[in-house]
Design an enzyme around this catalytic site. Structure first.
Site, PDB file in Angstrom:
ATOM      1  N   GLU A  15       0.758  -1.209  -0.129  1.00  0.00           N
ATOM      2  CA  GLU A  15       0.137   0.005   0.005  1.00  0.00           C
ATOM      3  C   GLU A  15       0.700   1.151  -0.148  1.00  0.00           C
ATOM      4  OE1 GLU A  15      -2.547   1.574  -0.271  1.00  0.00           O
ATOM      5  OE2 GLU A  15      -4.335   0.446   0.068  1.00  0.00           O
ATOM      6  N   ASN A 100      -4.804   3.796   7.334  1.00  0.00           N
ATOM      7  CA  ASN A 100      -4.651   3.017   6.139  1.00  0.00           C
ATOM      8  C   ASN A 100      -4.212   3.680   4.780  1.00  0.00           C
ATOM      9  OD1 ASN A 100      -5.322   0.535   4.755  1.00  0.00           O
ATOM     10  ND2 ASN A 100      -6.729   1.553   3.752  1.00  0.00           N
ATOM     11  N   ASN A 146     -10.092   4.586   2.033  1.00  0.00           N
ATOM     12  CA  ASN A 146      -9.106   4.688   1.280  1.00  0.00           C
ATOM     13  C   ASN A 146      -8.970   6.103   0.840  1.00  0.00           C
ATOM     14  OD1 ASN A 146      -7.114   2.367   0.371  1.00  0.00           O
ATOM     15  ND2 ASN A 146      -9.060   1.321   0.701  1.00  0.00           N
ATOM     16  N   ASP A 196      -9.814   0.720  -4.364  1.00  0.00           N
ATOM     17  CA  ASP A 196      -8.625   0.815  -3.320  1.00  0.00           C
ATOM     18  C   ASP A 196      -8.216   2.372  -3.159  1.00  0.00           C
ATOM     19  OD1 ASP A 196      -6.615   0.208  -1.362  1.00  0.00           O
ATOM     20  OD2 ASP A 196      -7.337  -1.941  -1.732  1.00  0.00           O
TER      21      ASP A 196
END
Length: 289
Positions: A15, A100, A146, A196
């Site tokens: 990520e 995140n 996200n 995402d």
């Protein structure tokens, strides 16, 4: 478009990929292995540093440091010493949540999201870090956040609700953020995939990785699907523009939900990929500490 594997990193949950213009390298994270990676495209050299907890993102900041979002709060990271120093927790965040994804805006503010680490409860929300001040800003009550992603002009910010398969947009100014409104219903276009990490290019188009979708997708400024690019991995997480001319797209992927049969079908899953983008990105501001 020819997609190439540039680093076999075996990321469980790759990520947070981004381009560091000052260092001319790529940063990305493996959330579930607590790793902060960097990759130098000029030499191919790469290594990872061990974070003290799950690390969702790392953004170049002032004084040569990186500002990082870990499970238990915000940290700085010194690439020279590989030391993580905790700034503090995110106020009100439950211990079952983690951070995140994130981006900066033209003012050096950092926009980031939290989420339930088990991906079950709608406890996630979005925040802004403004030179030490952390406050909730943007949608809340989300299971998997996200983004955010901010455009080059700094007048639009995009928020992704991954579980609900939708991307939202809000107006942005130096004073703050407006109310989020629908931008793209990715579930109608990709019913079996999930949006995402988003990023905006220099033409104000929005790109998103498609988890369970084996693609990245590009949307026009009014939310219409413009194009898709097939990727050699199933679970695509995040894209960033890099390289000298900001026309190389770097893409992270994940393997955490893949079994043996899935890995046989996508043997390069978990890698960092790249392709020559049809448009350029733009240089994002460094985070102001």
């Amino acid at each position: 478009m020819q997609v190439r594997q540039v680093l076999s990193a075996d990321t469980k949950l790759g990520e947070g990929v981004l381009w560091d213009t000052a260092r001319q390298i790529v940063w990305f994270v493996d959330i579930k292995r607590n790793r902060l990676w960097h990759y130098d495209p000029a030499t191919g050299s790469n290594t990872h540093s061990e974070a003290p907890a799950q690390i969702g993102w790392a953004i170049p900041a002032e004084n040569g440091l990186l500002l990082c979002g870990l499970k238990d709060g915000l940290y700085t990271f010194d690439p020279e010493t590989e030391v993580f120093d905790k700034i503090g927790p995110v106020p009100g965040e439950p211990a079952t949540n983690r951070l995140n994804d994130a981006c900066t805006d033209p003012w050096g503010r950092v926009w980031f999201g939290s989420m339930d680490d088990s991906e079950q409860n709608a406890s996630g929300k979005f925040y802004v870090y403004d030179q030490g001040d952390i406050r909730a800003a943007g949608p809340s009550g989300i299971t998997i956040t996200n983004g955010p992603a901010v455009n080059a002009q700094g007048d639009r910010i995009y928020f992704t609700d991954t579980t609900a398969q939708k991307i939202m947009v809000a107006d942005l100014t130096a004073a703050g953020v407006g109310e989020a409104r629908p931008f793209a219903d990715t579930g109608a276009l990709f019913p079996d995939a999930y949006p995402d990490g988003p990023v905006v290019d220099a033409e104000d188009h929005v790109w998103t990785g498609l988890y369970l979708g084996s693609q990245v997708a590009r949307f026009t400024p009014d939310g219409k699907l413009d194009q898709t690019i097939e990727m050699p991995a199933r679970d695509i997480t995040k894209m960033a523009f890099g390289g000298v001319d900001l026309r190389t797209a770097y893409v992270t992927s994940a393997i955490k939900n893949m079994g043996a049969a899935d890995m046989a079908e996508y043997p390069q899953a978990g890698s960092l990929f790249a392709f020559d983008a049809p448009v350029a990105g733009f240089d994002q501001a460094r985070a102001k500490l």
